[in-house]
Design a protein around this motif. Structure first.
Motif, PDB file in Angstrom:
ATOM      1  N   GLY A 122      -5.282 -11.849   3.079  1.00 33.13           N
ATOM      2  CA  GLY A 122      -6.360 -12.398   3.887  1.00 33.13           C
ATOM      3  C   GLY A 122      -6.730 -11.537   5.075  1.00 33.13           C
ATOM      4  O   GLY A 122      -7.746 -11.783   5.739  1.00 33.13           O
ATOM      5  N   THR A 123      -5.934 -10.493   5.348  1.00 32.73           N
ATOM      6  CA  THR A 123      -6.172  -9.618   6.483  1.00 32.73           C
ATOM      7  C   THR A 123      -7.206  -8.554   6.129  1.00 32.73           C
ATOM      8  O   THR A 123      -7.122  -7.913   5.076  1.00 32.73           O
ATOM      9  CB  THR A 123      -4.873  -8.920   6.914  1.00 32.73           C
ATOM     10  N   ARG A 124      -8.187  -8.362   7.019  1.00 29.19           N
ATOM     11  CA  ARG A 124      -9.133  -7.261   6.849  1.00 29.19           C
ATOM     12  C   ARG A 124      -8.531  -6.013   7.475  1.00 29.19           C
ATOM     13  O   ARG A 124      -8.029  -6.047   8.591  1.00 29.19           O
ATOM     14  CB  ARG A 124     -10.486  -7.590   7.484  1.00 29.19           C
ATOM     15  N   VAL A 125      -8.594  -4.889   6.742  1.00 26.07           N
ATOM     16  CA  VAL A 125      -7.933  -3.667   7.175  1.00 26.07           C
ATOM     17  C   VAL A 125      -8.846  -2.457   6.962  1.00 26.07           C
ATOM     18  O   VAL A 125      -9.832  -2.514   6.233  1.00 26.07           O
ATOM     19  CB  VAL A 125      -6.611  -3.445   6.409  1.00 26.07           C
ATOM     20  N   GLN A 126      -8.479  -1.376   7.600  1.00 25.88           N
ATOM     21  CA  GLN A 126      -9.013  -0.053   7.300  1.00 25.88           C
ATOM     22  C   GLN A 126      -7.918   0.693   6.550  1.00 25.88           C
ATOM     23  O   GLN A 126      -7.015   1.276   7.153  1.00 25.88           O
ATOM     24  CB  GLN A 126      -9.394   0.676   8.585  1.00 25.88           C
TER      25      GLN A 126
ATOM     26  N   VAL B  70       4.196   2.588  -0.634  1.00 27.44           N
ATOM     27  CA  VAL B  70       2.760   2.552  -0.913  1.00 27.44           C
ATOM     28  C   VAL B  70       2.024   1.776   0.176  1.00 27.44           C
ATOM     29  O   VAL B  70       0.985   2.212   0.686  1.00 27.44           O
ATOM     30  CB  VAL B  70       2.490   1.929  -2.295  1.00 27.44           C
ATOM     31  N   GLY B  71       2.540   0.606   0.544  1.00 30.28           N
ATOM     32  CA  GLY B  71       1.903  -0.192   1.583  1.00 30.28           C
ATOM     33  C   GLY B  71       1.778   0.573   2.888  1.00 30.28           C
ATOM     34  O   GLY B  71       0.716   0.552   3.543  1.00 30.28           O
ATOM     35  N   ARG B  72       2.830   1.271   3.273  1.00 30.64           N
ATOM     36  CA  ARG B  72       2.792   2.032   4.522  1.00 30.64           C
ATOM     37  C   ARG B  72       1.815   3.200   4.414  1.00 30.64           C
ATOM     38  O   ARG B  72       1.111   3.522   5.379  1.00 30.64           O
ATOM     39  CB  ARG B  72       4.192   2.515   4.864  1.00 30.64           C
ATOM     40  N   ALA B  73       1.733   3.832   3.240  1.00 37.05           N
ATOM     41  CA  ALA B  73       0.789   4.928   3.056  1.00 37.05           C
ATOM     42  C   ALA B  73      -0.656   4.445   3.145  1.00 37.05           C
ATOM     43  O   ALA B  73      -1.547   5.192   3.568  1.00 37.05           O
ATOM     44  CB  ALA B  73       1.038   5.614   1.715  1.00 37.05           C
ATOM     45  N   LEU B  74      -0.891   3.203   2.766  1.00 37.36           N
ATOM     46  CA  LEU B  74      -2.223   2.604   2.901  1.00 37.36           C
ATOM     47  C   LEU B  74      -2.553   2.254   4.345  1.00 37.36           C
ATOM     48  O   LEU B  74      -3.693   1.900   4.655  1.00 37.36           O
ATOM     49  CB  LEU B  74      -2.316   1.334   2.049  1.00 37.36           C
ATOM     50  N   GLY B  75      -1.538   2.317   5.208  1.00 39.97           N
ATOM     51  CA  GLY B  75      -1.736   1.957   6.602  1.00 39.97           C
ATOM     52  C   GLY B  75      -1.442   0.503   6.895  1.00 39.97           C
ATOM     53  O   GLY B  75      -1.767   0.005   7.981  1.00 39.97           O
ATOM     54  N   LEU B  76      -0.811  -0.187   5.949  1.00 47.69           N
ATOM     55  CA  LEU B  76      -0.473  -1.591   6.146  1.00 47.69           C
ATOM     56  C   LEU B  76       0.874  -1.712   6.838  1.00 47.69           C
ATOM     57  O   LEU B  76       1.813  -0.974   6.520  1.00 47.69           O
ATOM     58  CB  LEU B  76      -0.402  -2.325   4.801  1.00 47.69           C
ATOM     59  N   ALA B  77       0.979  -2.632   7.769  1.00 45.53           N
ATOM     60  CA  ALA B  77       2.290  -2.968   8.322  1.00 45.53           C
ATOM     61  C   ALA B  77       3.076  -3.737   7.267  1.00 45.53           C
ATOM     62  O   ALA B  77       2.503  -4.333   6.349  1.00 45.53           O
ATOM     63  CB  ALA B  77       2.128  -3.814   9.584  1.00 45.53           C
ATOM     64  N   ASP B  78       4.391  -3.719   7.386  1.00 48.94           N
ATOM     65  CA  ASP B  78       5.211  -4.425   6.401  1.00 48.94           C
ATOM     66  C   ASP B  78       4.907  -5.913   6.368  1.00 48.94           C
ATOM     67  O   ASP B  78       5.152  -6.577   5.346  1.00 48.94           O
ATOM     68  CB  ASP B  78       6.701  -4.212   6.699  1.00 48.94           C
ATOM     69  N   ASP B  79       4.378  -6.459   7.479  1.00 53.23           N
ATOM     70  CA  ASP B  79       4.067  -7.890   7.523  1.00 53.23           C
ATOM     71  C   ASP B  79       2.570  -8.179   7.440  1.00 53.23           C
ATOM     72  O   ASP B  79       2.144  -9.299   7.711  1.00 53.23           O
ATOM     73  CB  ASP B  79       4.652  -8.525   8.787  1.00 53.23           C
ATOM     74  N   THR B  80       1.755  -7.200   7.057  1.00 54.76           N
ATOM     75  CA  THR B  80       0.325  -7.463   6.848  1.00 54.76           C
ATOM     76  C   THR B  80       0.172  -8.440   5.689  1.00 54.76           C
ATOM     77  O   THR B  80       0.598  -8.151   4.567  1.00 54.76           O
ATOM     78  CB  THR B  80      -0.446  -6.177   6.547  1.00 54.76           C
TER      79      THR B  80
END
Length: 247
Positions: free
Chosen positions: A170-174, A157-167
């Motif tokens: 507190g991180t702002r993301v698209q 799920v995290g990867r599908a959202l475009g998040l790196a495994d270490d995101t």
């Protein structure tokens, strides 16, 4: 074998006791799920067939049920909130205690309930401080398909959202949402069990229940004017199903 449990947490929050009281009694859709407000008296009817056993606004609220509806793994369930003012009432201290009896699979049930408690109470603080108790316009919650129960399902799920495994939190993301929509969001919670995204108008929560033998689920608390719960559910459930239909 049936066995008692207790999960206790304490925290301070930049909200008044009255705002906390409103959130835990009648504003639950903004951070947990919508529930009928309790009858405002000791002995009154509480949510899910419970009875109000303490009622002292805005300081103490307890509800208790002896036969938990639709949950075979549990019999007694009690939720207790103690709220005290800090800084002349501008802030609040909260003690939350969830107790009861798990019928079986005690260690797994307790671990899941304990970790969910931390995530739910974090979402409560986000609701109070970032949305200032705004009424939730639309709420949707659902589970992923059977394939969302694997050991690495929340990682997927995290990867599908475009998040790196270490995101990290507190991180702002698209973030990549339904139909390829990019969401300007903050990762407000991230650990191996849960992912929380906060946009200007919503709290989007992902639950790694695969860790406890179930499927990944999610909830959307939408505060946007005119938001539609069915539309949110259709869009995000389609997205979640799509994540786990990939070869």
């Amino acid at each position: 074998m049936p066995k008692e449990f207790e999960i206790a947490r304490e925290f301070e929050v930049d909200a008044t006791p009255e705002q906390v009281w409103e959130a835990v009694t009648s504003g639950t859709g903004g951070w947990l799920w919508p529930m009928e407000a309790p009858e405002p008296q000791v002995g009154g009817k509480g949510p899910f067939g419970s009875e109000v056993t303490a009622w002292d606004p805005p300081h103490r609220y307890t509800n208790r049920v002896e036969d938990v509806e639709e949950i075979a793994e549990q019999t007694v369930n009690q939720l207790d909130y103690t709220i005290e003012p800090r800084d002349d009432g501008r802030r609040a201290w909260v003690r939350y205690v969830h107790s009861g009896v798990f019928v079986d699979d005690w260690d797994n049930q307790y671990d899941g309930a304990s970790k969910h408690t931390d995530f739910y109470l974090h979402t409560l603080r986000q609701y109070l401080t970032r949305f200032e108790g705004r009424p939730v316009t639309a709420f949707a919650t659902f589970d992923g398909p059977e394939t969302a129960g694997g050991a690495d399902a929340l990682t997927t799920v995290g990867r599908a959202l475009g998040l790196a495994d270490d995101t990290a939190a507190g991180t702002r993301v698209q973030a990549k949402g339904p139909e390829g929509q990019l969401l300007d969001a903050v990762v407000d919670y991230r650990d191996p069990y849960f992912i929380g995204l906060r946009t200007d108008d919503a709290l989007i929560r992902f639950f790694g229940r695969n860790h406890w033998g179930y499927r990944v689920g999610m909830s959307v608390h939408d505060f946007a004017p005119g938001a539609d719960a069915k539309a949110d559910e259709t869009a995000w459930e389609g997205w979640l199903n799509g994540v786990f239909s990939q070869p």
